[in-house]
Design a protein around this motif. Structure first.
Motif, mmCIF file in Angstrom:
data_model
loop_
_atom_site.group_PDB
_atom_site.id
_atom_site.type_symbol
_atom_site.label_atom_id
_atom_site.label_comp_id
_atom_site.label_asym_id
_atom_site.label_seq_id
_atom_site.Cartn_x
_atom_site.Cartn_y
_atom_site.Cartn_z
ATOM 1 N N GLU A 7 0.830 -1.203 0.000
ATOM 2 C CA GLU A 7 0.000 0.000 0.000
ATOM 3 C C GLU A 7 0.862 1.249 0.000
ATOM 4 O O GLU A 7 1.787 1.384 0.803
ATOM 5 C CB GLU A 7 -0.923 0.026 1.221
ATOM 6 C CG GLU A 7 -1.841 1.242 1.263
ATOM 7 C CD GLU A 7 -2.770 1.265 2.468
ATOM 8 O OE1 GLU A 7 -3.659 2.137 2.515
ATOM 9 O OE2 GLU A 7 -2.599 0.409 3.363
ATOM 10 N N TYR A 8 0.571 2.165 -0.912
ATOM 11 C CA TYR A 8 1.170 3.497 -0.872
ATOM 12 C C TYR A 8 0.068 4.458 -0.455
ATOM 13 O O TYR A 8 -0.796 4.843 -1.257
ATOM 14 C CB TYR A 8 1.763 3.889 -2.226
ATOM 15 C CG TYR A 8 2.476 5.216 -2.156
ATOM 16 C CD1 TYR A 8 3.634 5.362 -1.379
ATOM 17 C CD2 TYR A 8 1.985 6.342 -2.808
ATOM 18 C CE1 TYR A 8 4.275 6.585 -1.277
ATOM 19 C CE2 TYR A 8 2.624 7.564 -2.706
ATOM 20 C CZ TYR A 8 3.767 7.680 -1.937
ATOM 21 O OH TYR A 8 4.401 8.900 -1.810
ATOM 22 N N GLU A 30 3.860 0.165 -8.303
ATOM 23 C CA GLU A 30 4.086 1.609 -8.224
ATOM 24 C C GLU A 30 5.431 1.974 -8.840
ATOM 25 O O GLU A 30 6.176 1.113 -9.315
ATOM 26 C CB GLU A 30 3.987 2.081 -6.779
ATOM 27 C CG GLU A 30 5.057 1.514 -5.860
ATOM 28 C CD GLU A 30 5.609 2.553 -4.902
ATOM 29 O OE1 GLU A 30 6.501 3.313 -5.330
ATOM 30 O OE2 GLU A 30 5.169 2.593 -3.739
ATOM 31 N N GLU A 294 2.408 10.744 5.779
ATOM 32 C CA GLU A 294 1.670 9.886 4.862
ATOM 33 C C GLU A 294 0.291 10.436 4.543
ATOM 34 O O GLU A 294 -0.221 10.257 3.441
ATOM 35 C CB GLU A 294 1.522 8.477 5.454
ATOM 36 C CG GLU A 294 2.727 7.584 5.244
ATOM 37 C CD GLU A 294 2.434 6.148 5.599
ATOM 38 O OE1 GLU A 294 1.532 5.908 6.432
ATOM 39 O OE2 GLU A 294 3.107 5.256 5.044
ATOM 40 N N ARG A 328 8.697 11.111 -4.141
ATOM 41 C CA ARG A 328 7.261 11.393 -4.148
ATOM 42 C C ARG A 328 6.830 12.116 -5.423
ATOM 43 O O ARG A 328 5.769 11.815 -5.988
ATOM 44 C CB ARG A 328 6.867 12.207 -2.906
ATOM 45 C CG ARG A 328 7.008 11.450 -1.605
ATOM 46 C CD ARG A 328 6.368 12.151 -0.424
ATOM 47 N NE ARG A 328 4.911 12.137 -0.502
ATOM 48 C CZ ARG A 328 4.108 12.409 0.533
ATOM 49 N NH1 ARG A 328 4.628 12.721 1.705
ATOM 50 N NH2 ARG A 328 2.800 12.381 0.390
ATOM 51 N N LYS A 331 6.368 9.781 -8.271
ATOM 52 C CA LYS A 331 5.195 8.902 -8.250
ATOM 53 C C LYS A 331 4.168 9.331 -9.296
ATOM 54 O O LYS A 331 3.402 8.509 -9.795
ATOM 55 C CB LYS A 331 4.515 8.932 -6.874
ATOM 56 C CG LYS A 331 5.385 8.542 -5.701
ATOM 57 C CD LYS A 331 5.672 7.071 -5.615
ATOM 58 C CE LYS A 331 6.391 6.766 -4.293
ATOM 59 N NZ LYS A 331 6.830 5.376 -4.205
#
Length: 445
Positions: A7-8, A30, A294, A328, A331
């Protein structure tokens, strides 16, 4: 088979490794493949396959990098028209890995090229449904009108989703486990659960889509009140269709400047520090999009405020944070837009105006209040009757709508978005003070 869910949380993204003896198949990985490689090493196994359920709009996949580094075969629907080396995987296609049999179901609705991966071993069945079937919801059908090279109208996709739910899943067993690619917080649906899995039987009982048998009613419900579409979604569809560059190589040459003391900059600056630090001092041309936790939806808001191919620089809290930030940004495929990343040194930085809450409470009429929550939130009710409503993702384009005859107070639902929104307004409007109501908004709910 052993199924590992990754899980991201900032993007509410689930990806999967299916261990089949000493071989591994991945589903919807991902951008950073390190965790999958570590999983393979821990189990003395080899990654031999990567299944892409569709070209994702909300994150960049590492499928091409994994193929280059492991030799894994990439599988995607022929309808994708993928530009990377792959094998097509559509209705009736079968891949055997160890004792696990993988079959394809074409399940259009979220996108015209969506597939569901059915994995079976003995009596066990797992369904990797991508963005077609979520826990408690189904994928939105309105992203491909303006997202990516392959266009599809939302009404046509909504009809396809009705057929997928009422026909395609029919023969699958109730005890099949549903593994979606997203949970609550993703913009790929509107009412999904935070749960990472469920049985198909449970979804047949509780998911509205399985309990709406009238096609028109199904379509109306599906199209109603979908969330906004961030700027970056179409950009990511095309990146994933082509295959993204190696992560480490793509961020390796981004310049880092430690303890920078230059106040002026012609660059757009994305300052990712906490709002208190930002308000105490920041560079010119700065927007405050926090990225330290997060639960900070940094990627979503970066890709909603900054457009694809728009260059920007970033401010990080410290060196370690700068390294994390680059990952990040990547992503969502924005690393090529980053000109430089800074930590700040000593300087008389620009300070934000601080709201006197007592004066504000005593005379609301003396302020222009800007509500930057999403449309669905403001439709459910305003905190201030006379607030001007401009959602955060539209704020830069609609800044001229904000009057400048009074001080301006910006609010959201909890404080995270208003930190970004107030910094955007303050950047564009210099005639009057601009304030962030922050978490004090909770007093008006």
């Amino acid at each position: 088979m052993t199924i590992k869910q990754f899980e991201y949380k900032p993007l509410s993204h689930f990806s999967y490794a299916i261990l089949c003896g000493n071989k591994i198949a991945l589903v919807d990985p991902e951008r950073d493949p390190d965790q999958y490689y570590k999983f393979a090493e821990e189990h003395n196994a080899t990654i031999v396959a990567v299944f892409e359920t569709h070209p994702h709009a909300d994150f960049v996949s590492s499928h091409l990098q994994i193929h280059k580094e492991t030799g894994a075969i990439l599988y995607a629907s022929k309808l994708v028209g993928a530009d990377y080396t792959h094998k097509t995987f559509d209705d009736g296609d079968v891949v055997k890995i160890g004792n696990v049999t993988f079959t394809a179901l074409n399940t259009p609705g979220h996108s015209p090229d969506s597939i569901t991966i059915v994995a079976t071993e003995d009596e066990d069945t797992a369904l990797f449904t991508g963005d077609t079937l979520f826990i408690g919801d189904v994928g939105r059908p309105d992203l491909r009108e303006n997202a990516g090279n392959t266009k599809a109208k939302r009404l046509d996709l909504a009809k396809s989703m009705f057929n997928t739910i009422t026909q395609v899943f029919n023969y699958l067993p109730n005890d099949a486990i549903v593994y979606p690619t997203h949970g609550a917080g993703s913009l790929c649906g509107k009412n999904m659960s935070s749960e990472g899995s469920s049985t198909l039987g449970e979804q047949r009982k509780t998911n509205w889509a399985f309990n709406t048998n009238n096609e028109n009613a199904f379509i109306d419900h599906l199209l109603d009140s979908q969330p906004f579409i961030p700027h970056y979604f179409g950009y990511n569809v095309d990146i994933n269709k082509n295959g993204a560059a190696n992560l480490k190589g793509s961020i390796a040459d981004i310049p880092l400047k430690l303890n920078d003391a230059l106040l002026n900059s012609d660059d757009l600056i994305i300052d990712t520090r906490i709002e208190e630090d930002f308000k105490n001092g920041h560079k010119r041309n700065s927007f405050n999009i926090m990225a330290l936790e997060e639960n900070h939806k940094f990627e979503t808001w970066l890709g909603s405020i900054v457009k694809p191919e728009e260059e920007f620089s970033m401010v990080a809290k410290d060196y370690n944070h700068a390294e994390e930030l680059l990952s990040r940004v990547a992503k969502i495929g924005y690393e090529s837009q980053v000109k430089q990343i800074y930590t700040l040194g000593e300087q008389s930085w620009i300070k934000s105006s601080i709201l006197d809450l007592k004066k504000f409470k005593e005379n609301l009429e003396a302020y222009t209040i800007v509500d930057i929550r999403n449309q669905s939130e403001t439709e459910a009710g305003k905190f201030f009757d006379k607030a001007l409503t401009i959602p955060l993702h539209e704020l830069r384009e609609r800044i001229a709508e904000i009057p400048t005859d009074k001080p301006i107070v910006v609010h959201c639902a909890g404080g995270y978005r208003s930190a970004a929104g107030s910094s955007i307004v303050a950047h564009h409007i210099n005639d009057v003070p601009v304030y962030d109501l922050g978490d004090a908004v909770n007093e008006y709910k």
